[in-house]
Scaffold this motif. Structure first.
Motif, PDB file in Angstrom:
ATOM      1  N   TRP A 176      41.892  -7.907 128.240  1.00 32.77           N
ATOM      2  CA  TRP A 176      40.545  -7.512 127.811  1.00 32.77           C
ATOM      3  C   TRP A 176      40.022  -6.442 128.761  1.00 32.77           C
ATOM      4  O   TRP A 176      40.077  -6.616 129.991  1.00 32.77           O
ATOM      5  CB  TRP A 176      39.595  -8.711 127.839  1.00 32.77           C
ATOM      6  N   GLU A 177      39.525  -5.360 128.182  1.00 34.54           N
ATOM      7  CA  GLU A 177      38.984  -4.261 128.981  1.00 34.54           C
ATOM      8  C   GLU A 177      37.625  -3.876 128.399  1.00 34.54           C
ATOM      9  O   GLU A 177      37.522  -3.599 127.208  1.00 34.54           O
ATOM     10  CB  GLU A 177      39.956  -3.069 128.939  1.00 34.54           C
ATOM     11  N   LYS A 178      36.616  -3.863 129.244  1.00 33.24           N
ATOM     12  CA  LYS A 178      35.266  -3.606 128.720  1.00 33.24           C
ATOM     13  C   LYS A 178      35.057  -2.142 128.328  1.00 33.24           C
ATOM     14  O   LYS A 178      34.229  -1.846 127.477  1.00 33.24           O
ATOM     15  CB  LYS A 178      34.210  -4.053 129.733  1.00 33.24           C
ATOM     16  N   GLN A 192      38.540   2.530 139.146  1.00 34.87           N
ATOM     17  CA  GLN A 192      39.295   2.987 140.316  1.00 34.87           C
ATOM     18  C   GLN A 192      40.635   3.645 139.962  1.00 34.87           C
ATOM     19  O   GLN A 192      41.024   4.642 140.577  1.00 34.87           O
ATOM     20  CB  GLN A 192      39.575   1.812 141.236  1.00 34.87           C
ATOM     21  N   SER A 193      41.324   3.091 138.956  1.00 34.52           N
ATOM     22  CA  SER A 193      42.665   3.606 138.643  1.00 34.52           C
ATOM     23  C   SER A 193      42.634   5.018 138.079  1.00 34.52           C
ATOM     24  O   SER A 193      43.654   5.716 138.082  1.00 34.52           O
ATOM     25  CB  SER A 193      43.377   2.659 137.667  1.00 34.52           C
ATOM     26  N   GLY A 194      41.466   5.435 137.601  1.00 34.60           N
ATOM     27  CA  GLY A 194      41.339   6.796 137.076  1.00 34.60           C
ATOM     28  C   GLY A 194      40.486   7.692 137.945  1.00 34.60           C
ATOM     29  O   GLY A 194      40.241   8.851 137.593  1.00 34.60           O
ATOM     30  N   GLY A 245      45.100   9.989 143.857  1.00 28.76           N
ATOM     31  CA  GLY A 245      46.373  10.289 143.197  1.00 28.76           C
ATOM     32  C   GLY A 245      47.570  10.296 144.142  1.00 28.76           C
ATOM     33  O   GLY A 245      48.588  10.927 143.857  1.00 28.76           O
ATOM     34  N   VAL A 246      47.453   9.566 145.253  1.00 26.35           N
ATOM     35  CA  VAL A 246      48.511   9.615 146.274  1.00 26.35           C
ATOM     36  C   VAL A 246      49.365   8.349 146.241  1.00 26.35           C
ATOM     37  O   VAL A 246      48.826   7.235 146.216  1.00 26.35           O
ATOM     38  CB  VAL A 246      47.881   9.751 147.684  1.00 26.35           C
ATOM     39  N   VAL A 247      50.669   8.519 146.244  1.00 22.34           N
ATOM     40  CA  VAL A 247      51.583   7.390 146.430  1.00 22.34           C
ATOM     41  C   VAL A 247      51.814   7.283 147.934  1.00 22.34           C
ATOM     42  O   VAL A 247      52.530   8.088 148.531  1.00 22.34           O
ATOM     43  CB  VAL A 247      52.919   7.613 145.688  1.00 22.34           C
ATOM     44  N   ASN A 266      40.684  -8.666 146.511  1.00 17.77           N
ATOM     45  CA  ASN A 266      40.605  -7.394 147.252  1.00 17.77           C
ATOM     46  C   ASN A 266      41.874  -6.597 146.984  1.00 17.77           C
ATOM     47  O   ASN A 266      42.957  -7.002 147.382  1.00 17.77           O
ATOM     48  CB  ASN A 266      40.448  -7.643 148.760  1.00 17.77           C
ATOM     49  N   ALA A 267      41.713  -5.493 146.259  1.00 11.05           N
ATOM     50  CA  ALA A 267      42.866  -4.620 145.959  1.00 11.05           C
ATOM     51  C   ALA A 267      42.451  -3.162 146.122  1.00 11.05           C
ATOM     52  O   ALA A 267      42.443  -2.396 145.166  1.00 11.05           O
ATOM     53  CB  ALA A 267      43.381  -4.890 144.550  1.00 11.05           C
ATOM     54  N   PRO A 268      42.105  -2.791 147.371  1.00 11.23           N
ATOM     55  CA  PRO A 268      41.737  -1.391 147.605  1.00 11.23           C
ATOM     56  C   PRO A 268      43.003  -0.552 147.807  1.00 11.23           C
ATOM     57  O   PRO A 268      44.118  -1.062 147.621  1.00 11.23           O
ATOM     58  CB  PRO A 268      40.919  -1.482 148.897  1.00 11.23           C
ATOM     59  N   ALA A 320      46.913   1.172 143.998  1.00  9.25           N
ATOM     60  CA  ALA A 320      47.482   1.946 142.885  1.00  9.25           C
ATOM     61  C   ALA A 320      48.979   2.134 143.147  1.00  9.25           C
ATOM     62  O   ALA A 320      49.822   1.858 142.285  1.00  9.25           O
ATOM     63  CB  ALA A 320      46.762   3.286 142.749  1.00  9.25           C
ATOM     64  N   THR A 321      49.310   2.560 144.364  1.00 13.87           N
ATOM     65  CA  THR A 321      50.714   2.702 144.779  1.00 13.87           C
ATOM     66  C   THR A 321      51.467   1.389 144.602  1.00 13.87           C
ATOM     67  O   THR A 321      52.622   1.366 144.171  1.00 13.87           O
ATOM     68  CB  THR A 321      50.773   3.084 146.287  1.00 13.87           C
ATOM     69  N   SER A 322      50.801   0.288 144.949  1.00 15.76           N
ATOM     70  CA  SER A 322      51.457  -1.026 145.040  1.00 15.76           C
ATOM     71  C   SER A 322      51.399  -1.811 143.750  1.00 15.76           C
ATOM     72  O   SER A 322      51.862  -2.960 143.711  1.00 15.76           O
ATOM     73  CB  SER A 322      50.761  -1.863 146.131  1.00 15.76           C
TER      74      SER A 322
HETATM   75  C1  LIG Z   1      38.003   7.167 145.805  1.00 16.77           C
HETATM   76  C2  LIG Z   1      39.271   6.363 145.760  1.00 16.77           C
HETATM   77  C3  LIG Z   1      40.469   6.905 146.220  1.00 16.77           C
HETATM   78  C4  LIG Z   1      41.648   6.138 146.177  1.00 16.77           C
HETATM   79  N1  LIG Z   1      42.849   6.726 146.477  1.00 16.77           N
HETATM   80  C5  LIG Z   1      43.996   6.029 146.305  1.00 16.77           C
HETATM   81  C6  LIG Z   1      45.269   6.646 146.461  1.00 16.77           C
HETATM   82  O1  LIG Z   1      45.365   7.855 146.669  1.00 16.77           O
HETATM   83  N2  LIG Z   1      46.392   5.876 146.351  1.00 16.77           N
HETATM   84  C7  LIG Z   1      46.326   4.526 146.082  1.00 16.77           C
HETATM   85  O2  LIG Z   1      47.369   3.876 146.035  1.00 16.77           O
HETATM   86  N3  LIG Z   1      45.129   3.920 145.896  1.00 16.77           N
HETATM   87  C8  LIG Z   1      43.982   4.640 145.958  1.00 16.77           C
HETATM   88  N4  LIG Z   1      42.779   4.055 145.705  1.00 16.77           N
HETATM   89  C9  LIG Z   1      42.748   2.635 145.339  1.00 16.77           C
HETATM   90  C10 LIG Z   1      43.178   2.404 143.898  1.00 16.77           C
HETATM   91  O3  LIG Z   1      42.628   3.333 142.999  1.00 16.77           O
HETATM   92  C11 LIG Z   1      42.790   0.987 143.495  1.00 16.77           C
HETATM   93  O4  LIG Z   1      43.200   0.119 144.511  1.00 16.77           O
HETATM   94  C12 LIG Z   1      43.432   0.542 142.175  1.00 16.77           C
HETATM   95  O5  LIG Z   1      43.202   1.513 141.183  1.00 16.77           O
HETATM   96  C13 LIG Z   1      42.885  -0.800 141.772  1.00 16.77           C
HETATM   97  O6  LIG Z   1      43.290  -1.083 140.453  1.00 16.77           O
HETATM   98  P1  LIG Z   1      42.648  -2.298 139.683  1.00 16.77           P
HETATM   99  O7  LIG Z   1      43.377  -2.433 138.418  1.00 16.77           O
HETATM  100  O8  LIG Z   1      42.590  -3.476 140.614  1.00 16.77           O
HETATM  101  O9  LIG Z   1      41.092  -1.893 139.470  1.00 16.77           O
HETATM  102  P2  LIG Z   1      40.401  -0.897 138.437  1.00 16.77           P
HETATM  103  O10 LIG Z   1      41.204   0.312 138.207  1.00 16.77           O
HETATM  104  O11 LIG Z   1      39.010  -0.702 138.950  1.00 16.77           O
HETATM  105  O12 LIG Z   1      40.378  -1.713 137.087  1.00 16.77           O
HETATM  106  C14 LIG Z   1      39.522  -2.810 136.848  1.00 16.77           C
HETATM  107  C15 LIG Z   1      39.211  -2.833 135.372  1.00 16.77           C
HETATM  108  O13 LIG Z   1      38.521  -4.037 135.038  1.00 16.77           O
HETATM  109  C16 LIG Z   1      37.601  -3.738 134.011  1.00 16.77           C
HETATM  110  N5  LIG Z   1      36.602  -4.805 133.952  1.00 16.77           N
HETATM  111  C17 LIG Z   1      35.702  -5.159 134.905  1.00 16.77           C
HETATM  112  N6  LIG Z   1      34.948  -6.180 134.481  1.00 16.77           N
HETATM  113  C18 LIG Z   1      35.371  -6.501 133.239  1.00 16.77           C
HETATM  114  C19 LIG Z   1      34.964  -7.477 132.282  1.00 16.77           C
HETATM  115  N7  LIG Z   1      33.971  -8.336 132.517  1.00 16.77           N
HETATM  116  N8  LIG Z   1      35.613  -7.533 131.087  1.00 16.77           N
HETATM  117  C20 LIG Z   1      36.629  -6.663 130.806  1.00 16.77           C
HETATM  118  N9  LIG Z   1      37.039  -5.701 131.682  1.00 16.77           N
HETATM  119  C21 LIG Z   1      36.423  -5.639 132.881  1.00 16.77           C
HETATM  120  C22 LIG Z   1      37.037  -2.399 134.449  1.00 16.77           C
HETATM  121  O14 LIG Z   1      36.399  -1.717 133.392  1.00 16.77           O
HETATM  122  C23 LIG Z   1      38.283  -1.683 134.956  1.00 16.77           C
HETATM  123  O15 LIG Z   1      38.909  -0.922 133.954  1.00 16.77           O
HETATM  124  C24 LIG Z   1      41.593   4.800 145.719  1.00 16.77           C
HETATM  125  C25 LIG Z   1      40.393   4.263 145.249  1.00 16.77           C
HETATM  126  C26 LIG Z   1      39.244   5.040 145.229  1.00 16.77           C
HETATM  127  C27 LIG Z   1      37.993   4.472 144.626  1.00 16.77           C
END
Ligand SMILES: Cc1cc2nc3c(=O)[nH]c(=O)nc-3n(C[C@H](O)[C@H](O)[C@H](O)COP(=O)(O)OP(=O)(O)OC[C@H]3O[C@@H](n4cnc5c(N)ncnc54)[C@H](O)[C@@H]3O)c2cc1C
Length: 401
Positions: free
Chosen positions: A31-33, A41-43, A47-49, A372-374, A378-380
Motif C-alpha cells: 500500500w502506497e499513499k 526519500q527514495s525519489g 543518488g549515490v551508491v 530507522n532507515a536513513p 537506498a544503497t542497502s
Molecule cells: C536528502 C537525502 C539524501 C540522501 N542521499 C542518499 C544517497 O545518496 N544514498 C543512499 O543510499 N541513501 C540516501 N538517502 C537515504 C535514502 O534515500 C533513504 O534511506 C531511503 O530512500 C529510504 O527508503 P524507504 O523506502 O525506507 O523510505 P521512503 O522512500 O521515504 O518510502 C516510504 C514510503 O511510505 C509511504 N507511506 C508513508 N505512510 C504511508 C501510509 N500511511 N500508507 C501508505 N503509504 C505510506 C510514503 O508515501 C513513501 O512512499 C538520502 C536521503 C535524503 C532525504
C-alpha cells in the motif's frame, strides 16, 4: 490460500522487500499513499551508491551497505539500469580533519571496501585540479545511479510475479489479532499474515498504531541542494565530500554529479516543520504540536542548537550555504548555482535526544517496523530486504526463486 504479506510504503525498502517475497512465490500487497512509487526519500536523495567507508565495522549499516552494493550492482547490470562508478574523494581541509579521515580509512579497510587510497595534497590536485585540501581518501567504487528508476523496476518485478502495488491508498489503521493483522485503508479492512512497515517519514506513527513503543520518534530534516550552472559542471569529475562531523549522522554538504548530467551541491540539514516539508512554507500544525510535546526533540534542540542555527542560516542565505563548500571548492561563486529540489530525511531520535545512527528494525508480533532507515538505506535496500524476509520466517513456496 494464505493471506498475503502486507507492506506499507513503496519506497526502495518496501519495494525491495515486496520483490524478494514475490520472487519466493509469497503473495504480497504493497500500500502506497502517493500516486506513484518513490515519491519521498527514495525519489529525493543524492543518488549515490555508498561504498561503505564511514560506518562502524560490525554495524547494520556496514553489513547491509556492502551486501547492498553487490546486490544492487548485479541488479542494475541485469536490468540495464545505469551504474556510473565515478569514485569519490573525502577531502580533509586541515590537520584536525586529517586525523578524522584516518579513522574513516581504518573503517573502510575493516569493512572491506575495495580500492580505497590515501592521497596527499599534490595527489589530490593531480586527480582534481580544482579541489583544495591537505589530504583525501579516494573511494574509486562509489557510484551514481537513478534510484527512482530502480524503484520502478522493483515494482515491475513485484507485479510480474503476481504481487499487488496499490498506489493512492493510504494505510489508516493497523490492528493485530491472534494469528494475523488487519490493515485499514479507505477501500476497507484487509487481513494479512504479516505486516512490514516501511513508511519512511511516517513510520513511527504507523508502528505505534500497530502497538510498538513510541521511541524512537521521527524528526524530519530537510536536505536542500543547489545545482551547478552548465558552465562549471565539468570542473570536477568525482563526487567530492568533506570529512563528516562525527557528532552527526549527516555527511556534510557535498558535490554530487547526477546520472542525468546535472551536478548538485548539498544537502544541508534543516529541521522541517512538516513530515513532508520540502519547502520552508510547508508547515503542519500537527507536526508543530508533536514537536512541542516531544521531550526527545527538546533534548535534541538543547544539545544541538548551535549546529541548528548554522544550518538554518545556510538555508536562508545562499552565501552561507556556499561558504562551507568553498572551503574545498574555492572557485565557487554565487552566480554558479541555482536552487534544486530538496529531500526530507526521516531521522529517528531516541528519548535522550540523540540521533539514531544505525538502521533499526522492531518486531511486534507479526508486525515488522523499519524504525530507522536513513542513508545509506537506498544503497542497502536489497540487503535490508533480504534480512527482513529472512526474519519473517515464511516457508518458501515451491517454484519461487
Ligand atoms: C536528502 C537525502 C539524501 C540522501 N542521499 C542518499 C544517497 O545518496 N544514498 C543512499 O543510499 N541513501 C540516501 N538517502 C537515504 C535514502 O534515500 C533513504 O534511506 C531511503 O530512500 C529510504 O527508503 P524507504 O523506502 O525506507 O523510505 P521512503 O522512500 O521515504 O518510502 C516510504 C514510503 O511510505 C509511504 N507511506 C508513508 N505512510 C504511508 C501510509 N500511511 N500508507 C501508505 N503509504 C505510506 C510514503 O508515501 C513513501 O512512499 C538520502 C536521503 C535524503 C532525504
Amino acid at each position: 490460500m494464505r493471506d498475503p504479506v502486507g507492506i506499507v510504503g513503496a519506497g526502495l525498502v518496501g519495494l525491495a522487500t515486496a520483490r524478494h517475497l514475490a520472487r519466493s512465490g509469497v503473495p504480497v500487497v504493497v500500500w502506497e499513499k502517493e500516486a506513484t512509487v518513490a515519491r519521498h526519500q527514495s525519489g529525493h536523495n543524492s543518488g549515490v551508491v555508498h561504498a561503505g567507508i564511514y560506518y562502524p565495522p560490525g554495524s547494520a549499516k556496514a553489513r547491509n551497505c556492502r551486501r547492498g552494493v553487490e546486490l544492487l550492482r548485479g541488479y542494475c547490470a541485469g536490468r540495464g539500469l545505469p551504474w556510473d562508478e565515478r569514485g569519490k574523494l573525502v577531502v580533509a581541509r586541515d590537520e584536525a580533519e586529517t586525523g578524522r579521515l584516518r579513522e574513516i580509512e581504518r573503517r573502510a579497510q575493516a569493512n572491506g571496501v575495495p580500492g580505497v587510497r590515501w592521497l596527499d595534497g599534490p595527489a589530490i590536485r593531480a586527480l582534481e585540479p580544482d579541489v583544495a585540501g591537505v589530504a583525501a581518501l579516494l573511494s574509486p567504487t562509489t557510484a551514481i545511479v537513478d534510484f527512482p528508476a530502480i524503484a520502478r523496476a522493483f515494482a515491475a518485478d513485484v507485479t510480474e510475479r503476481g504481487g499487488q502495488i496499490l498506489t493512492g491508498t493510504p494505510v489508516t489503521a493497523v490492528r493485530r489479532h491472534g494469528d494475523g493483522v488487519h490493515v485499514s485503508t479507505p477501500a476497507g479492512t484487509h487481513p494479512v499474515s504479516r505486516l512490514v512497515i516501511c513508511a519512511g517519514l511516517q513510520t513511527d506513527l504507523l508502528a505505534r498504531a500497530a502497538g510498538d513503543r513510541a521511541a524512537p520518534e521521527i524528526i524530519p530534516f530537510r536536505g536542500e541542494y543547489l545545482r551547478l550552472q552548465p558552465g562549471v559542471r565539468d570542473r570536477v569529475r568525482h563526487l567530492i565530500y568533506p570529512v563528516p562531523d562525527p557528532a552527526y549522522p549527516f555527511l556534510g554538504v557535498h558535490l554530487t554529479p547526477r546520472i542525468d548530467g546535472e551536478v548538485d551541491l548539498g544537502p544541508n540539514a534543516v529541521l522541517a516543520l512538516a513530515r513532508e516539508g520540502y519547502r520552508w512554507r510547508d508547515v503542519s500544525a500537527g507536526q508543530l504540536s508533536r514537536l512541542a510535546r516531544s521531550a526527545a526533540f527538546r533534548r535534541l534542540a538543547r544539545q544541538n542548537w548551535r549546529a541548528g542555527l548554522r544550518e538554518m542560516h545556510g538555508s536562508l542565505s545562499r552565501r552561507a550555504f556556499l561558504a562551507e563548500a568553498r572551503s574545498y571548492l574555492p572557485w565557487l561563486e554565487s552566480g554558479h548555482v541555482v536552487p534544486a529540489p530538496a529531500g526530507v530525511r526521516a531521522q529517528a531520535v531516541d528519548p535522550d535526544g540523540s540521533l539514531v545512527d544505525d538502521f533499526r528494525i522492531h518486531r511486534i508480533g507479526l508486525v515488522t517496523a523499519i524504525r530507522n532507515a536513513p542513508s545509506p538505506a537506498a544503497t542497502s535496500s536489497m540487503a535490508i530486504a533480504e534480512q527482513i524476509v529472512g526474519e519473517l520466517s515464511i516457508s518458501p513456496v515451491q517454484g519461487g526463486r
